[in-house]
Design a protein around this motif. Structure first.
Motif, short mmCIF file in Angstrom:
data_model
loop_
_atom_site.label_atom_id
_atom_site.label_comp_id
_atom_site.label_asym_id
_atom_site.label_seq_id
_atom_site.Cartn_x
_atom_site.Cartn_y
_atom_site.Cartn_z
N LEU A 1 -1.61 -1.68 -9.73
CA LEU A 1 -0.94 -2.41 -9.44
C LEU A 1 0.32 -0.71 -10.55
CD1 LEU A 1 1.26 -4.54 -8.93
CD2 LEU A 1 0.51 -5.61 -11.92
N LYS A 2 -0.13 -0.23 -11.91
CA LYS A 2 0.66 0.44 -12.18
C LYS A 2 1.22 1.63 -11.14
CE LYS A 2 1.02 2.76 -16.54
NZ LYS A 2 0.48 3.46 -17.81
N THR A 3 0.52 2.16 -10.80
CA THR A 3 0.92 3.45 -10.10
C THR A 3 1.99 2.83 -8.50
OG1 THR A 3 -1.38 4.56 -10.03
CG2 THR A 3 0.08 5.14 -7.97
N LYS A 4 1.32 1.90 -8.19
CA LYS A 4 2.72 0.76 -7.11
C LYS A 4 3.89 0.36 -7.34
CE LYS A 4 -1.20 -0.41 -3.91
NZ LYS A 4 -0.48 0.49 -2.69
N ASN A 5 3.89 0.35 -8.35
CA ASN A 5 5.51 0.29 -9.45
C ASN A 5 6.09 1.56 -9.54
OD1 ASN A 5 4.96 -2.66 -9.02
ND2 ASN A 5 4.20 -2.74 -11.02
N SER A 6 5.23 2.49 -9.99
CA SER A 6 5.88 3.74 -10.37
C SER A 6 6.52 3.90 -9.44
CB SER A 6 4.69 3.89 -11.78
OG SER A 6 5.62 5.27 -12.18
N LYS B 1 -5.75 -15.89 1.10
CA LYS B 1 -7.46 -16.44 0.23
C LYS B 1 -6.80 -16.61 -1.15
CE LYS B 1 -9.70 -12.10 2.79
NZ LYS B 1 -9.80 -11.02 1.89
N ASN B 2 -7.89 -17.28 -1.50
CA ASN B 2 -7.50 -18.33 -2.60
C ASN B 2 -8.19 -17.54 -3.60
OD1 ASN B 2 -7.09 -20.92 -1.25
ND2 ASN B 2 -9.70 -21.58 -0.72
N ASP B 3 -8.35 -16.48 -3.07
CA ASP B 3 -8.75 -15.62 -4.59
C ASP B 3 -7.71 -14.61 -4.41
OD1 ASP B 3 -9.39 -14.05 -2.52
OD2 ASP B 3 -11.49 -13.32 -3.25
N MET B 4 -7.08 -14.67 -4.50
CA MET B 4 -5.37 -13.91 -4.47
C MET B 4 -5.35 -13.48 -5.77
SD MET B 4 -2.72 -15.35 -2.26
CE MET B 4 -1.95 -16.11 -2.71
N THR B 5 -4.90 -12.60 -6.68
CA THR B 5 -4.17 -12.66 -7.91
C THR B 5 -2.70 -11.49 -8.15
OG1 THR B 5 -4.86 -9.82 -8.34
CG2 THR B 5 -6.87 -11.59 -8.72
N HIS B 6 -2.73 -11.24 -6.74
CA HIS B 6 -1.74 -10.80 -6.80
C HIS B 6 -0.75 -11.22 -4.71
CE1 HIS B 6 -2.79 -9.25 -10.64
NE2 HIS B 6 -1.10 -8.48 -10.70
N VAL B 7 0.59 -10.53 -5.22
CA VAL B 7 1.10 -10.75 -4.12
C VAL B 7 2.38 -9.85 -3.44
CG1 VAL B 7 0.47 -13.23 -3.33
CG2 VAL B 7 2.65 -12.75 -4.37
N TYR C 1 5.66 -6.85 -6.04
CA TYR C 1 4.41 -7.05 -5.84
C TYR C 1 4.79 -8.10 -7.34
CZ TYR C 1 1.13 -4.15 -3.67
OH TYR C 1 0.74 -3.45 -2.73
N PHE C 2 3.88 -9.95 -7.03
CA PHE C 2 3.95 -10.68 -7.58
C PHE C 2 2.52 -11.32 -8.35
CE2 PHE C 2 7.49 -10.31 -4.97
CZ PHE C 2 9.02 -10.57 -5.95
N GLU C 3 2.45 -11.48 -9.50
CA GLU C 3 1.42 -12.31 -10.13
C GLU C 3 1.18 -13.80 -9.11
OE1 GLU C 3 -1.30 -13.91 -14.02
OE2 GLU C 3 0.58 -12.18 -14.22
N VAL D 1 1.57 -10.70 1.22
CA VAL D 1 0.92 -10.65 1.69
C VAL D 1 -0.69 -10.31 0.24
CG1 VAL D 1 -1.75 -8.19 1.90
CG2 VAL D 1 1.12 -8.42 3.63
N GLY D 2 -1.57 -11.93 0.52
CA GLY D 2 -2.08 -11.81 -1.03
C GLY D 2 -3.15 -10.94 -0.94
N ASN D 3 -3.79 -10.02 -2.54
CA ASN D 3 -4.94 -9.98 -2.65
C ASN D 3 -5.62 -9.56 -3.75
OD1 ASN D 3 -2.99 -7.79 -3.69
ND2 ASN D 3 -2.75 -6.43 -1.86
N LYS D 4 -6.64 -8.44 -4.22
CA LYS D 4 -6.70 -8.76 -5.58
C LYS D 4 -6.41 -7.20 -6.23
CE LYS D 4 -10.16 -11.36 -6.45
NZ LYS D 4 -11.63 -11.35 -6.72
N ILE D 5 -5.81 -6.70 -6.85
CA ILE D 5 -5.21 -5.29 -7.28
C ILE D 5 -5.74 -4.90 -8.86
CG2 ILE D 5 -3.11 -6.20 -7.23
CD1 ILE D 5 -1.83 -3.88 -6.84
N SER D 6 -5.93 -4.14 -9.17
CA SER D 6 -5.71 -3.57 -10.44
C SER D 6 -5.18 -3.58 -11.20
CB SER D 6 -7.43 -2.18 -10.22
OG SER D 6 -6.57 -0.99 -10.44
N GLN D 7 -5.07 -2.84 -12.34
CA GLN D 7 -4.08 -3.04 -12.96
C GLN D 7 -3.82 -1.54 -13.05
OE1 GLN D 7 -1.85 -4.85 -14.78
NE2 GLN D 7 -2.74 -6.86 -14.11
#
Length: 420
Positions: free
Chosen positions: A216-221, A183-189, A147-149, A207-213
């Motif tokens: 994101l922490k759960t997926k990265n872990s 989408k232009n409103d994506m926060t992460h990809v 996941y990239f910001e 894949v661009g989307n909005k994701i909560s912190q």
């Protein structure tokens, strides 16, 4: 007659195939080639063209095609079964993106059955280019992913920051195809990047989307190793941690292989080790005392194993639970006249299921195993011959991209911007 499932290096099939191939090559003085081979082995200037080459080589060539194509056919079959009852275009598109990303991973990261080599390694050595260019291509094994910001974009690039390593990348838009229209409103990809010819390119789907912190922490872990193995510092820290674990375990247990009457006894001693390890660590850092000690519980399969259970301490991976070690060694030390069909089955079952290179090398170093050479119909006295055997049965274990099965708590590092 020649081994489990008909396998045997000295079986008539292999011997005849060897003789036919060498006789054929001896009779041919020169081989005619078409312009395809000359053009194919040239190094293209752009990543998309190179990816076309490696895709064909991995999926269609005789060397790796059978293995990689078979794997992807299995993935496609499972996906088709999964989506047949889904009436949601967005979910189906996401599944297709996942399939594309998995094929991208297979092409660059899945080693084949033959010699356990990556298709990329074989192709690199075949290309008509300089050694410096070949060395640069090796970086394609360690592609940043995860996941990239999303930081924004300019006319030629999209700017991304890896959410674990904090490293920033400028990715050329020309490599992104339709993915650039997200989408232009994506926060992460979620993406995989490839460094080629001094530029960062998209490899696979973005894949661009909005994701909560929290999400994101759960997926990265959960996917820490997959998302961080491209980072040299991360790989070194994981290996350093495993080496420290190995040294502590040898200090506690006193040897590399410890046998117990059953799984319950092993679990009890392993829990003692964990407790001792934490107490030793707490001597240097009192804050560690509040952390929960990892335990082997009664719900774990190993706890309820009723027969002999071994704990193997490996220098490059986590603890390995070994079943029926004594029985295996007894079989391998039998004379040729003592071997039964049941013994043959047991040995091949271990080779196919117990995929631990350190454990098999430990066996070779510790015991004489005349029965293994007989069962395989090949000489394994030399270390190189024994490794060839392991590569045949355990090709995935020789993948240099593998990391020990461990994660690092809250691992991150200061980010460094990377231009194109």
């Amino acid at each position: 007659e020649y081994g489990y499932n008909g396998f045997g290096f000295n079986s008539p099939f292999f011997l005849e195939a060897r003789d036919l191939i060498f006789d054929y090559l001896d009779e041919i003085e020169e081989v005619e080639t078409t312009s395809f081979y000359v053009d194919y082995l040239k190094l293209p200037s752009d990543y998309i063209s190179f990816k076309d080459k490696i895709s064909w080589f991995a999926m269609k060539s005789y060397i790796s095609g059978f293995h990689c194509t078979g794997y992807m056919e299995k993935i496609l079959k499972e996906a088709a079964e999964y989506v047949k009852d889904i009436d949601d275009d967005y979910r189906i598109e996401a599944i297709n993106a996942g399939i594309y990303a998995e094929m991208d991973r297979v092409i660059f990261e899945k080693n084949g059955i033959l010699s356990a080599l990556l298709p990329l390694d074989i192709l690199i050595e075949s290309l008509h280019c300089s050694q410096d260019e070949k060395n640069a291509l090796q970086a394609l094994k360690y592609r940043p992913k995860g996941y990239f910001e999303y930081l924004g974009n300019d006319d030629d690039h999209i700017c991304l920051k890896h959410t674990i390593t904090n490293q920033e990348y400028k990715v050329v838009k020309s490599s992104m195809g339709r993915s650039r229209n997200d989408k232009n409103d994506m926060t992460h990809v979620n993406a995989t990047l490839a460094y080629y010819n001094n530029t960062y390119n998209l490899s696979g789907m973005l894949v661009g989307n909005k994701i909560s912190q929290n999400e994101l922490k759960t997926k990265n872990s959960k996917h820490q190793q997959a998302y961080c193995k491209h980072d040299t510092g991360y790989r070194e820290e994981v290996r350093k941690g495993i080496q420290l674990q190995y040294e502590k375990a040898i200090q506690f247990f006193g040897k590399q292989l410890i046998l117990f009457e059953n799984g319950k006894e092993l679990a009890r001693e392993l829990n003692h080790f964990y407790q001792w390890q934490y107490e030793e660590a707490a001597k240097k850092n009192r804050d560690i005392l509040h952390k929960k000690t990892p335990l082997v519980s009664e719900s774990d399969d190993i706890y309820n194993h009723k027969e002999e259970t071994g704990l193997f301490v490996s220098e490059n991976e986590n603890f390995l639970f070994v079943y029926n070690h004594t029985n295996l060694v007894n079989i391998l030390q039998k004379t040729l006249t003592e071997i039964t069909e049941a013994d043959r089955y047991e040995v091949f079952k271990h080779l196919e299921n117990l995929h631990s290179i350190p454990y098999w090398k430990y066996l070779k170093k510790t015991y004489k195993m005349p029965a293994l050479s007989y069962l395989l119909q090949c000489d394994i006295d030399e270390d190189s011959d024994f490794e060839a055997l392991l590569r045949f049965f355990m090709h995935s274990e020789f993948n240099e991209l593998n990391l020990p099965g461990a994660t690092l708590a809250n691992w991150s590092k200061k980010g460094v911007a990377v231009d194109d």
